[in-house]
Design a protein around this motif. Structure first.
Motif, PDB file in Angstrom:
ATOM      1  N   ASP A   1     -62.539  60.293 -45.372  1.00 24.29           N
ATOM      2  CA  ASP A   1     -62.332  61.081 -46.566  1.00 24.29           C
ATOM      3  C   ASP A   1     -63.000  61.942 -45.550  1.00 24.29           C
ATOM      4  O   ASP A   1     -64.228  62.109 -45.329  1.00 24.29           O
ATOM      5  CB  ASP A   1     -62.655  60.350 -47.362  1.00 24.29           C
ATOM      6  CG  ASP A   1     -62.594  61.247 -49.317  1.00 24.29           C
ATOM      7  OD1 ASP A   1     -61.352  60.763 -49.273  1.00 24.29           O
ATOM      8  OD2 ASP A   1     -63.531  62.176 -49.652  1.00 24.29           O
TER       9      ASP A   1
ATOM     10  N   THR B   1     -63.456  66.843 -46.348  1.00 28.09           N
ATOM     11  CA  THR B   1     -63.211  67.718 -47.146  1.00 28.09           C
ATOM     12  C   THR B   1     -61.656  67.864 -47.854  1.00 28.09           C
ATOM     13  O   THR B   1     -61.061  68.602 -47.044  1.00 28.09           O
ATOM     14  CB  THR B   1     -63.981  68.078 -47.209  1.00 28.09           C
ATOM     15  OG1 THR B   1     -63.761  69.937 -48.602  1.00 28.09           O
ATOM     16  CG2 THR B   1     -63.726  69.508 -45.851  1.00 28.09           C
ATOM     17  N   GLU B   2     -61.475  68.164 -49.312  1.00 23.59           N
ATOM     18  CA  GLU B   2     -59.881  68.871 -49.824  1.00 23.59           C
ATOM     19  C   GLU B   2     -59.897  69.951 -49.430  1.00 23.59           C
ATOM     20  O   GLU B   2     -58.729  70.972 -48.855  1.00 23.59           O
ATOM     21  CB  GLU B   2     -59.992  69.072 -51.140  1.00 23.59           C
ATOM     22  CG  GLU B   2     -58.794  69.108 -51.449  1.00 23.59           C
ATOM     23  CD  GLU B   2     -58.482  69.234 -52.903  1.00 23.59           C
ATOM     24  OE1 GLU B   2     -58.072  68.189 -52.897  1.00 23.59           O
ATOM     25  OE2 GLU B   2     -59.272  70.547 -53.937  1.00 23.59           O
TER      26      GLU B   2
ATOM     27  N   TYR C   1     -55.988  73.986 -51.082  1.00 29.44           N
ATOM     28  CA  TYR C   1     -55.134  73.410 -52.141  1.00 29.44           C
ATOM     29  C   TYR C   1     -54.170  74.774 -52.470  1.00 29.44           C
ATOM     30  O   TYR C   1     -55.088  74.625 -53.619  1.00 29.44           O
ATOM     31  CB  TYR C   1     -55.547  72.133 -52.430  1.00 29.44           C
ATOM     32  CG  TYR C   1     -54.668  71.057 -53.188  1.00 29.44           C
ATOM     33  CD1 TYR C   1     -54.123  69.807 -52.484  1.00 29.44           C
ATOM     34  CD2 TYR C   1     -53.957  71.484 -54.297  1.00 29.44           C
ATOM     35  CE1 TYR C   1     -52.803  69.393 -52.960  1.00 29.44           C
ATOM     36  CE2 TYR C   1     -53.286  70.640 -55.193  1.00 29.44           C
ATOM     37  CZ  TYR C   1     -53.275  69.666 -54.541  1.00 29.44           C
ATOM     38  OH  TYR C   1     -51.870  69.134 -55.008  1.00 29.44           O
TER      39      TYR C   1
ATOM     40  N   HIS D   1     -53.468  68.940 -43.742  1.00 28.00           N
ATOM     41  CA  HIS D   1     -54.326  68.202 -44.755  1.00 28.00           C
ATOM     42  C   HIS D   1     -53.593  67.342 -45.381  1.00 28.00           C
ATOM     43  O   HIS D   1     -52.870  67.642 -45.524  1.00 28.00           O
ATOM     44  CB  HIS D   1     -55.154  69.292 -45.844  1.00 28.00           C
ATOM     45  CG  HIS D   1     -55.742  70.900 -45.429  1.00 28.00           C
ATOM     46  ND1 HIS D   1     -57.230  70.067 -46.200  1.00 28.00           N
ATOM     47  CD2 HIS D   1     -55.348  71.716 -44.763  1.00 28.00           C
ATOM     48  CE1 HIS D   1     -58.005  71.443 -45.303  1.00 28.00           C
ATOM     49  NE2 HIS D   1     -57.125  72.271 -44.967  1.00 28.00           N
TER      50      HIS D   1
ATOM     51  N   LYS E   1     -53.220  64.048 -48.291  1.00 27.91           N
ATOM     52  CA  LYS E   1     -53.666  63.452 -49.818  1.00 27.91           C
ATOM     53  C   LYS E   1     -52.851  62.743 -50.296  1.00 27.91           C
ATOM     54  O   LYS E   1     -51.645  62.667 -49.644  1.00 27.91           O
ATOM     55  CB  LYS E   1     -54.048  64.724 -51.057  1.00 27.91           C
ATOM     56  CG  LYS E   1     -54.609  64.208 -52.195  1.00 27.91           C
ATOM     57  CD  LYS E   1     -53.807  65.149 -53.311  1.00 27.91           C
ATOM     58  CE  LYS E   1     -55.295  66.341 -53.038  1.00 27.91           C
ATOM     59  NZ  LYS E   1     -56.700  66.145 -53.508  1.00 27.91           N
TER      60      LYS E   1
ATOM     61  N   LYS F   1     -51.539  59.990 -53.479  1.00 28.96           N
ATOM     62  CA  LYS F   1     -51.985  59.480 -54.596  1.00 28.96           C
ATOM     63  C   LYS F   1     -50.766  59.030 -54.716  1.00 28.96           C
ATOM     64  O   LYS F   1     -50.052  58.121 -54.987  1.00 28.96           O
ATOM     65  CB  LYS F   1     -51.349  61.063 -55.348  1.00 28.96           C
ATOM     66  CG  LYS F   1     -52.616  61.995 -55.186  1.00 28.96           C
ATOM     67  CD  LYS F   1     -51.399  63.619 -56.000  1.00 28.96           C
ATOM     68  CE  LYS F   1     -52.097  64.830 -55.980  1.00 28.96           C
ATOM     69  NZ  LYS F   1     -51.831  66.161 -57.544  1.00 28.96           N
TER      70      LYS F   1
ATOM     71  N   SER G   1     -56.126  59.834 -57.482  1.00 33.31           N
ATOM     72  CA  SER G   1     -56.547  60.587 -56.249  1.00 33.31           C
ATOM     73  C   SER G   1     -57.034  59.174 -54.962  1.00 33.31           C
ATOM     74  O   SER G   1     -57.816  58.680 -55.449  1.00 33.31           O
ATOM     75  CB  SER G   1     -56.705  62.030 -56.509  1.00 33.31           C
ATOM     76  OG  SER G   1     -57.061  62.206 -54.860  1.00 33.31           O
TER      77      SER G   1
ATOM     78  N   ASN H   1     -58.242  61.777 -49.515  1.00 34.54           N
ATOM     79  CA  ASN H   1     -58.220  63.842 -49.047  1.00 34.54           C
ATOM     80  C   ASN H   1     -58.989  63.379 -47.260  1.00 34.54           C
ATOM     81  O   ASN H   1     -59.755  62.820 -47.040  1.00 34.54           O
ATOM     82  CB  ASN H   1     -58.913  64.269 -49.614  1.00 34.54           C
ATOM     83  CG  ASN H   1     -58.284  64.866 -50.796  1.00 34.54           C
ATOM     84  OD1 ASN H   1     -57.332  65.437 -51.193  1.00 34.54           O
ATOM     85  ND2 ASN H   1     -59.415  64.617 -52.464  1.00 34.54           N
ATOM     86  N   THR H   2     -57.815  63.689 -46.585  1.00 34.87           N
ATOM     87  CA  THR H   2     -58.304  63.724 -44.819  1.00 34.87           C
ATOM     88  C   THR H   2     -57.930  64.927 -44.547  1.00 34.87           C
ATOM     89  O   THR H   2     -56.422  65.490 -44.983  1.00 34.87           O
ATOM     90  CB  THR H   2     -58.216  61.837 -44.737  1.00 34.87           C
ATOM     91  OG1 THR H   2     -59.187  61.820 -43.296  1.00 34.87           O
ATOM     92  CG2 THR H   2     -56.544  62.106 -44.099  1.00 34.87           C
ATOM     93  N   GLN H   3     -58.272  64.809 -43.096  1.00 32.33           N
ATOM     94  CA  GLN H   3     -57.438  65.732 -42.344  1.00 32.33           C
ATOM     95  C   GLN H   3     -57.130  65.213 -41.165  1.00 32.33           C
ATOM     96  O   GLN H   3     -57.782  64.150 -40.214  1.00 32.33           O
ATOM     97  CB  GLN H   3     -58.203  66.881 -42.031  1.00 32.33           C
ATOM     98  CG  GLN H   3     -58.947  67.378 -43.696  1.00 32.33           C
ATOM     99  CD  GLN H   3     -59.441  69.101 -43.471  1.00 32.33           C
ATOM    100  OE1 GLN H   3     -59.750  69.160 -42.438  1.00 32.33           O
ATOM    101  NE2 GLN H   3     -60.484  68.902 -44.136  1.00 32.33           N
TER     102      GLN H   3
END
Length: 224
Positions: free
Chosen positions: A41, A43-44, A48, A154, A156, A158, A163, A166-168
């Motif tokens: 995980d 940071t968003e 966004y 990014h 996400k 769901k 949710s 969140n990853t990258q």
């Protein structure tokens, strides 16, 4: 590098392309599931989209039925979403967002300051609902550096109103990775490798298209 003009068969292609996703044997349901590396995980981030575009489909290069494409290296991003046991997650919503080829996000806190630079033909955000094998597909651009950041996209995931992650994802072998605090914050070597993706040239592509595959492994098994 720019995309070809609008193709009326494009939408059909975008709906079906994910079915062709090919993954390593270890991602198959039940095959060495205990060896799956969970996607970390992350940071968003601040960007966004605060105002979603009218077009939120999985083709970020063309907005609605426009004929002027976004600028960048065309990338076909495929992958699967798997649960903690290695089972595919059907009907999950995968969202991606990234800055355009000029380094501008689809967020007023960024785009309002860079109106003259923003690529108005790049969607900047897209969604895809996974199929029966957990597959997803996006057509986008290879990510470019953003001030203070290495190139990244990014992601996400769901399910329903929840949710899940969140990853990258990052570009394999990009020199900026070693200077990026968020990439370096992933201390587990296998997890870091899992979010660092090869952007490979598509064989016989006349416009220099790229292909990237990003498998998302959730740390929990969500309720259906």
């Amino acid at each position: 590098m720019t995309t070809p003009l609008y193709d009326p068969t494009r939408r059909l292609f975008l709906r079906s392309a994910a079915a062709a996703t090919v993954l390593p044997f270890w991602t198959v349901k039940g095959a060495f599931a205990e060896e799956l590396t969970r996607t970390p995980d992350q940071t968003e981030g601040p960007f966004y989209p605060n105002k979603l575009p009218l077009d939120t489909d999985n083709d970020l290069l063309v907005i609605n039925d426009g004929i002027t494409p976004g600028v960048g290296e065309i990338t076909h991003l495929t992958g699967k979403v798997l649960d903690a046991k290695g089972n595919p997650l059907k009907n999950a919503v995968v969202e991606i967002w990234q800055c355009d080829g000029n380094g501008v996000y689809l967020h007023t806190a960024d785009s309002d300051k860079k109106k003259d630079k923003q690529d108005k033909n790049f969607q900047g955000f897209g969604r895809f609902v996974t199929g029966s094998t957990g597959e997803y597909y996006f057509r986008t651009i290879k990510p470019v550096p953003y001030p203070g950041r290495t190139p990244h996209i990014h992601v996400k995931v769901k399910k329903g109103n929840k949710s899940l992650l969140n990853t990258q994802l990052y570009v394999k072998d990009h020199p900026g990775n070693e200077r990026d605090g968020i990439w370096k914050s992933v201390k587990d070597a296998k997890q870091r490798e899992a979010i660092t993706v090869d952007f490979a040239k598509v064989k016989d592509s006349k416009v220099g298209e790229l292909a990237a595959n990003f498998v998302v492994v959730l740390g929990v098994t969500p309720e259906s």
